[in-house]
Scaffold this active site. Structure first.
Site, short mmCIF file in Angstrom:
data_model
loop_
_atom_site.label_atom_id
_atom_site.label_comp_id
_atom_site.label_asym_id
_atom_site.label_seq_id
_atom_site.Cartn_x
_atom_site.Cartn_y
_atom_site.Cartn_z
N LYS A 1 41.19 50.91 43.02
CA LYS A 1 40.87 52.06 43.85
C LYS A 1 39.29 51.55 44.54
O LYS A 1 38.64 50.84 44.19
CB LYS A 1 40.52 53.29 42.93
CG LYS A 1 39.40 53.17 41.79
CD LYS A 1 37.94 53.43 42.39
CE LYS A 1 36.92 53.11 41.40
NZ LYS A 1 35.64 53.03 42.04
N ASP B 1 37.81 57.39 35.32
CA ASP B 1 38.63 56.88 36.43
C ASP B 1 40.17 56.74 35.91
O ASP B 1 40.96 56.33 36.69
CB ASP B 1 38.06 55.27 36.76
CG ASP B 1 36.84 55.60 37.67
OD1 ASP B 1 36.35 56.70 37.97
OD2 ASP B 1 36.21 54.52 38.02
P1 ATP Z 1 34.39 51.06 37.65
O1 ATP Z 1 34.64 51.16 39.03
O2 ATP Z 1 35.53 52.02 36.84
O3 ATP Z 1 33.08 51.63 37.24
P2 ATP Z 1 34.30 48.29 37.30
O4 ATP Z 1 35.61 48.12 38.28
O5 ATP Z 1 33.11 47.92 38.20
O6 ATP Z 1 34.54 49.84 36.48
P3 ATP Z 1 35.65 46.95 35.31
O7 ATP Z 1 36.64 45.80 35.95
O8 ATP Z 1 36.53 48.03 34.79
O9 ATP Z 1 34.28 47.45 36.15
O10 ATP Z 1 34.98 46.32 34.07
C1 ATP Z 1 33.92 46.58 33.44
C2 ATP Z 1 33.59 45.97 32.12
O11 ATP Z 1 34.70 46.93 31.05
C3 ATP Z 1 33.85 44.67 32.10
O12 ATP Z 1 32.45 43.99 32.31
C4 ATP Z 1 34.48 44.24 30.45
O13 ATP Z 1 33.59 43.82 29.67
C5 ATP Z 1 35.02 45.77 30.17
N1 ATP Z 1 36.48 45.83 30.08
C6 ATP Z 1 37.14 46.29 29.08
N2 ATP Z 1 38.57 46.33 29.34
C7 ATP Z 1 38.67 45.72 30.43
C8 ATP Z 1 39.84 45.37 31.38
N3 ATP Z 1 41.20 45.81 30.72
N4 ATP Z 1 39.80 44.63 32.37
C9 ATP Z 1 38.33 44.45 32.79
N5 ATP Z 1 37.51 44.61 32.31
C10 ATP Z 1 37.43 45.38 31.03
#
Ligand code: ATP
Length: 309
Positions: A8, A138
């Site tokens: 997203k 989310d």
């Molecule tokens: P958001 O935009 O929802 O704040 P994000 O996109 O910045 O999230 P994610 O890629 O969801 O961040 O990852 C955040 C942290 O979650 C990672 O550093 C990782 O340690 C942990 N994590 C747990 N499960 C997952 C997964 N399936 N995929 C990616 N990261 C994961």
């Protein structure tokens, strides 16, 4: 059972002052884009999780993985017990990690849909959304996809009346950003501003101008109205992102914003060809690790293959 699930971007992200429980009230416009992870679940003797693809080494493969937690939460909600609840989860990642693109939430949503099918648990969309909200703010949106207004922590969803499709170039950061750190910086910056009397924190509200522009389906109207309250915090943690945003604007992006908590920068293009051109130029300019084009809105977590049939 394989489920495809999109990343997203936030077309608007308005953040209010933190509540007593520490959460920031949000008003946001989520928009699902065609950058997908794929999650496959199969019956197994015990829970196992494997990750391949983009940033795989950064993703935990134990029960701290949001997809693992999703499988456990669904088993509990559906009354699936013992060895029947054990699955092998394979995540094929294309959504970069800690990028502000809700990759972990996407994988959790995909796992909910995949396990619901695999176990023939029969939970409705509404019941799945409830389990999703217990996993993270989310996750309900990742189930739903499209263009949707999120309130509360982002989990109270109402579809937005958006027309047309939008073409994006996404520039991935050289390193990740922790969502918690971005919010902490946001609080610090806002406290410093109100201490100087510059502005008092206000409750977040939906941009009616953006909603009107989205109904018109005209990216040239939508572009200048993209906003993200977390952007100053992300820029203060990674100042080089200013160059990334400037580079996209110089090459005609209709709008340029940090996505969610960053560091991915999202550029709204005139059309698909312009999005491709922007992705190539941004990569060539060395202002990002890589860039990809994507379009939205796309549906949320969707069954791709049922290996049982
Ligand atoms: P958001 O935009 O929802 O704040 P994000 O996109 O910045 O999230 P994610 O890629 O969801 O961040 O990852 C955040 C942290 O979650 C990672 O550093 C990782 O340690 C942990 N994590 C747990 N499960 C997952 C997964 N399936 N995929 C990616 N990261 C994961």
């Amino acid at each position: 059972m394989t489920v495809r699930v999109p990343a997203k971007v936030n077309l608007q992200l308005a953040v209010g002052p933190p509540r007593d429980d520490g959460y920031h009230p949000l008003v946001t416009v989520f928009h699902a884009v065609s950058l997908n992870d794929e999650v496959t679940v199969r019956p197994a003797a015990k829970m196992v999780l494997a990750v391949t693809g983009e940033d795989a080494a950064l993703v935990p493969t134990d029960r701290s993985n949001l997809a693992w937690r999703a499988a456990s939460a669904l088993a509990k909600a559906a009354g699936v017990r013992g060895t029947e609840a054990a699955v092998r989860i394979e995540i094929r990642k294309r959504i970069p990690v800690a990028a502000g693109l809700a990759g972990g939430s996407a994988d959790a949503a995909a796992t909910l849909v995949a396990c619901n099918e695999l176990w023939q648990a029969g939970l409705s969309q509404r019941e799945l959304a409830e389990v999703a909200a217990s996993l993270g703010s989310d996750v309900p949106f990742s189930l739903m996809g499209g263009t949707v207004v999120g309130r509360g922590r982002g989990e109270q969803l109402t579809p937005a009346l958006a027309a047309g499709s939008y073409h994006w170039a996404l520039a991935f950061g050289l390193s990740g950003l922790s969502t918690a750190e971005v919010y902490a910086t946001f609080d610090r910056l806002r406290a410093a501003r109100s201490a100087t009397g510059a502005s008092a924190p206000t409750e977040p509200s939906l941009s009616t101008e953006l909603m009107t522009a989205l109904r018109s389906g005209d990216p040239a109207r939508v572009g200048p109205l993209l906003t993200n309250d977390l952007q100053p915090a992300a820029l203060s943690l990674q100042p080089d992102l200013r160059r990334t945003l400037a580079e996209g604007r110089e090459h005609g992006a209709l709008g340029a914003i940090v996505s969610g908590s960053g560091p991915t920068c999202a550029f709204l293009a005139r059309d698909a060809a312009h999005a491709r051109e922007l992705a190539v130029l941004l990569t060539g300019a060395g202002v990002c690790r890589a860039a990809a084009r994507a379009s939205g809105p796309v549906p949320g977590a969707t069954v791709l293959r049922d290996m049982r049939s």
